[in-house]
Design a protein around this motif. Sequence first.
Motif, short mmCIF file in Angstrom:
data_model
loop_
_atom_site.label_atom_id
_atom_site.label_comp_id
_atom_site.label_asym_id
_atom_site.label_seq_id
_atom_site.Cartn_x
_atom_site.Cartn_y
_atom_site.Cartn_z
N GLU A 23 42.30 55.74 52.74
CA GLU A 23 43.10 54.76 51.99
C GLU A 23 44.39 55.34 51.41
O GLU A 23 45.09 54.65 50.67
N ASN A 24 44.69 56.60 51.72
CA ASN A 24 45.92 57.25 51.24
C ASN A 24 45.99 57.26 49.70
O ASN A 24 47.02 56.99 49.11
N GLU A 52 52.32 53.13 45.16
CA GLU A 52 52.17 51.71 45.41
C GLU A 52 51.36 51.04 44.30
O GLU A 52 51.69 49.97 43.83
N LYS A 69 47.35 55.06 44.73
CA LYS A 69 47.64 54.75 46.14
C LYS A 69 49.11 55.03 46.41
O LYS A 69 49.98 54.48 45.75
N SER A 71 52.63 55.11 48.80
CA SER A 71 53.30 54.27 49.79
C SER A 71 53.04 54.82 51.18
O SER A 71 52.74 56.01 51.34
N LYS A 72 53.18 53.96 52.19
CA LYS A 72 52.85 54.33 53.57
C LYS A 72 53.62 55.54 54.09
O LYS A 72 53.12 56.29 54.92
N GLU A 73 54.86 55.73 53.61
CA GLU A 73 55.67 56.84 54.13
C GLU A 73 55.22 58.21 53.62
O GLU A 73 55.69 59.23 54.10
N LYS A 75 51.84 60.84 52.72
CA LYS A 75 50.44 61.09 53.05
C LYS A 75 49.75 61.79 51.89
O LYS A 75 50.21 62.83 51.41
#
Length: 86
Positions: A23-24, A52, A69, A71-73, A75
Motif C-alpha cells: 500500500e506504499n 497523500e 501513505k 504519493s504514487k511517485e 516508494k
Amino acid sequence: MDPFKVIKYPLVTEKAIRLMERENKLTFIVDRNASKKDIKEAVEKIFNVKVEKVNTLITSKGRKKAYVKLSKEYKAMDVATKLGVM
C-alpha cells in the motif's frame, strides 16, 4: 512543531513491511499531541516526499501510531532503505 519532535521512530513489524510493499505506507510512532497535519508536514520535510494521507491511532500501550501513505511517485521501500530499516 519541530518535525524531529513529531516523529519519534519508524515502526518495523511484519504488518508495517506488508503495508510498505502493498500500500506504499510507512508506519511511525509519533508524538501523542501531534495532529495529522503536523505528521504530514514532518514526514514531507524530513524525507522530502509528498504525503497523500495520514491515519492515526492510539495503541493499547498509550502510544500514537501513524500510517502515512505516500504519493504514487514515491516508494515507501526507498524511504525505509534510507532510514536503514530495510
